[in-house]
Design a protein around this motif. Structure first.
Motif, PDB file in Angstrom:
ATOM      1  N   LYS A  10       0.845  -1.192   0.000  1.00 49.43           N
ATOM      2  CA  LYS A  10       0.000   0.000   0.000  1.00 49.43           C
ATOM      3  C   LYS A  10       0.881   1.242   0.000  1.00 49.43           C
ATOM      4  CE  LYS A  10      -3.879  -1.902   2.585  1.00 49.43           C
ATOM      5  NZ  LYS A  10      -4.802  -1.682   3.681  1.00 49.43           N
ATOM      6  N   VAL A  11       0.360   2.299  -0.583  1.00 45.33           N
ATOM      7  CA  VAL A  11       1.017   3.602  -0.470  1.00 45.33           C
ATOM      8  C   VAL A  11       0.781   4.052   0.977  1.00 45.33           C
ATOM      9  CG1 VAL A  11       0.977   6.000  -1.236  1.00 45.33           C
ATOM     10  CG2 VAL A  11       0.672   4.140  -2.901  1.00 45.33           C
ATOM     11  N   THR A  12       1.845   4.436   1.667  1.00 43.74           N
ATOM     12  CA  THR A  12       1.747   4.740   3.094  1.00 43.74           C
ATOM     13  C   THR A  12       2.396   6.074   3.425  1.00 43.74           C
ATOM     14  OG1 THR A  12       1.778   2.380   3.637  1.00 43.74           O
ATOM     15  CG2 THR A  12       2.323   3.902   5.421  1.00 43.74           C
ATOM     16  N   ILE A  13       1.708   6.840   4.239  1.00 47.23           N
ATOM     17  CA  ILE A  13       2.287   8.053   4.816  1.00 47.23           C
ATOM     18  C   ILE A  13       2.659   7.716   6.250  1.00 47.23           C
ATOM     19  CG2 ILE A  13       1.884  10.441   5.549  1.00 47.23           C
ATOM     20  CD1 ILE A  13      -0.322  10.567   3.363  1.00 47.23           C
ATOM     21  N   VAL A  14       3.922   7.914   6.608  1.00 44.11           N
ATOM     22  CA  VAL A  14       4.345   7.808   7.999  1.00 44.11           C
ATOM     23  C   VAL A  14       4.431   9.246   8.495  1.00 44.11           C
ATOM     24  CG1 VAL A  14       6.069   6.952   9.624  1.00 44.11           C
ATOM     25  CG2 VAL A  14       5.639   5.693   7.488  1.00 44.11           C
ATOM     26  N   ASP A  15       3.531   9.578   9.411  1.00 38.83           N
ATOM     27  CA  ASP A  15       3.352  10.960   9.861  1.00 38.83           C
ATOM     28  C   ASP A  15       3.839  11.115  11.286  1.00 38.83           C
ATOM     29  OD1 ASP A  15       2.431  13.609   9.994  1.00 38.83           O
ATOM     30  OD2 ASP A  15       0.444  12.984  10.670  1.00 38.83           O
ATOM     31  N   PHE A  16       4.951  11.835  11.461  1.00 41.40           N
ATOM     32  CA  PHE A  16       5.494  12.109  12.791  1.00 41.40           C
ATOM     33  C   PHE A  16       4.894  13.414  13.287  1.00 41.40           C
ATOM     34  CE2 PHE A  16       8.523   9.291  10.821  1.00 41.40           C
ATOM     35  CZ  PHE A  16       8.893   8.447  11.858  1.00 41.40           C
ATOM     36  N   TRP A  17       4.302  13.381  14.472  1.00 40.10           N
ATOM     37  CA  TRP A  17       3.577  14.529  15.004  1.00 40.10           C
ATOM     38  C   TRP A  17       3.547  14.441  16.533  1.00 40.10           C
ATOM     39  CZ3 TRP A  17      -1.387  14.614  17.443  1.00 40.10           C
ATOM     40  CH2 TRP A  17      -1.909  13.340  17.716  1.00 40.10           C
ATOM     41  N   ALA A  18       2.900  15.415  17.161  1.00 38.74           N
ATOM     42  CA  ALA A  18       2.666  15.381  18.609  1.00 38.74           C
ATOM     43  C   ALA A  18       1.508  16.313  18.946  1.00 38.74           C
ATOM     44  CB  ALA A  18       3.916  15.814  19.376  1.00 38.74           C
ATOM     45  N   SER A  19       0.860  16.036  20.043  1.00 36.58           N
ATOM     46  CA  SER A  19      -0.294  16.847  20.460  1.00 36.58           C
ATOM     47  C   SER A  19       0.103  18.301  20.711  1.00 36.58           C
ATOM     48  CB  SER A  19      -0.927  16.258  21.718  1.00 36.58           C
ATOM     49  OG  SER A  19      -0.022  16.315  22.814  1.00 36.58           O
ATOM     50  N   TRP A  20       1.341  18.525  21.129  1.00 43.04           N
ATOM     51  CA  TRP A  20       1.819  19.873  21.475  1.00 43.04           C
ATOM     52  C   TRP A  20       2.397  20.635  20.276  1.00 43.04           C
ATOM     53  CZ3 TRP A  20       6.789  19.521  20.013  1.00 43.04           C
ATOM     54  CH2 TRP A  20       7.416  18.271  20.115  1.00 43.04           C
TER      55      TRP A  20
ATOM     56  N   GLY B 128       1.905  22.702  17.184  1.00 41.26           N
ATOM     57  CA  GLY B 128       0.919  23.525  16.482  1.00 41.26           C
ATOM     58  C   GLY B 128       0.852  23.273  14.987  1.00 41.26           C
ATOM     59  N   PRO B 129       1.983  23.315  14.267  1.00 46.08           N
ATOM     60  CA  PRO B 129       1.945  23.063  12.825  1.00 46.08           C
ATOM     61  C   PRO B 129       1.420  21.661  12.483  1.00 46.08           C
ATOM     62  CG  PRO B 129       3.996  24.157  13.405  1.00 46.08           C
ATOM     63  CD  PRO B 129       3.310  23.795  14.699  1.00 46.08           C
ATOM     64  N   CYS B 130       1.713  20.679  13.329  1.00 48.91           N
ATOM     65  CA  CYS B 130       1.202  19.316  13.106  1.00 48.91           C
ATOM     66  C   CYS B 130      -0.320  19.319  13.169  1.00 48.91           C
ATOM     67  CB  CYS B 130       1.716  18.356  14.183  1.00 48.91           C
ATOM     68  SG  CYS B 130       3.504  18.213  14.321  1.00 48.91           S
ATOM     69  N   ARG B 131      -0.831  19.952  14.217  1.00 49.42           N
ATOM     70  CA  ARG B 131      -2.275  19.959  14.437  1.00 49.42           C
ATOM     71  C   ARG B 131      -2.986  20.767  13.355  1.00 49.42           C
ATOM     72  NH1 ARG B 131      -3.601  18.908  19.887  1.00 49.42           N
ATOM     73  NH2 ARG B 131      -5.720  18.669  19.077  1.00 49.42           N
ATOM     74  N   GLN B 132      -2.344  21.810  12.832  1.00 50.45           N
ATOM     75  CA  GLN B 132      -2.940  22.602  11.757  1.00 50.45           C
ATOM     76  C   GLN B 132      -3.051  21.794  10.471  1.00 50.45           C
ATOM     77  OE1 GLN B 132      -0.407  26.050  11.577  1.00 50.45           O
ATOM     78  NE2 GLN B 132      -1.500  27.112  13.201  1.00 50.45           N
TER      79      GLN B 132
END
Length: 122
Positions: free
Chosen positions: A10-20, A22-26
Motif C-alpha cells: 500500500k502507499v503509506t504516509i508515515v506521519d510524525f507529530w505530537a499533540s503539542w 501547532g503546525p502538526c495539528r494545523q
C-alpha cells in the motif's frame, strides 16, 4: 502492535507529530480529508507521536478525528521510530510506495495529495 512491514503493498504516509505541535495539528484536517478520500483506493497512514503524555496524545487523536493507526512509545524526542527515520523536527512525513521505499518527504496540503494520487495511479 503494528508493523510497517504490514503496510507493504500500500502507499503509506508515515506521519510524525505530537499533540503539542501547532503546525502538526494545523495540518491534521488536510490529512484527515486525504485519508477519507483515498483510503478506499489504497492509501494507508501510520501516525507516530512524539508525545510523552498519554492523555494529551489520545485527546488530540480524538479531537482531530485521526482514524488511522497511531503509535507512540511516549518517549518524546527519544522515540525509537523517529530515530530510525532520523526525524529532527516535526511535523515530518515520509511517503512510502507500495514496495516500502521512501519516495518523498515533508509534503503538505496539495503537494501531498498530488504525490499520493500519482503513486496510487501506478
Amino acid at each position: 502492535m503494528i508493523s510497517l512491514k504490514e503496510s507493504l503493498g500500500k502507499v503509506t504516509i508515515v506521519d510524525f507529530w505530537a499533540s503539542w505541535c501547532g503546525p502538526c495539528r494545523q495540518e491534521n484536517p488536510n490529512v484527515v480529508a486525504l485519508y477519507k478520500e483515498l483510503h478506499g483506493k489504497g492509501l494507508n497512514i501510520i501516525g507516530v507521536s512524539l508525545d510523552k503524555d498519554a492523555k494529551a496524545w489520545k485527546d488530540a487523536i480524538a479531537k482531530d478525528k485521526l482514524t488511522w493507526n497511531q503509535v507512540s512509545n511516549l518517549k518524546f524526542w527519544d522515540e525509537p521510530i523517529a530515530a530510525q527515520y532520523k526525524v529532527e523536527s516535526i511535523p515530518a512525513t515520509f511517503i512510502l510506495d507500495a514496495a516500502g521505499n521512501v519516495v518523498a518527504k515533508d509534503l503538505r496540503g496539495e503537494a501531498l495529495r498530488a504525490k499520493i494520487l500519482e503513486l496510487l495511479a501506478k
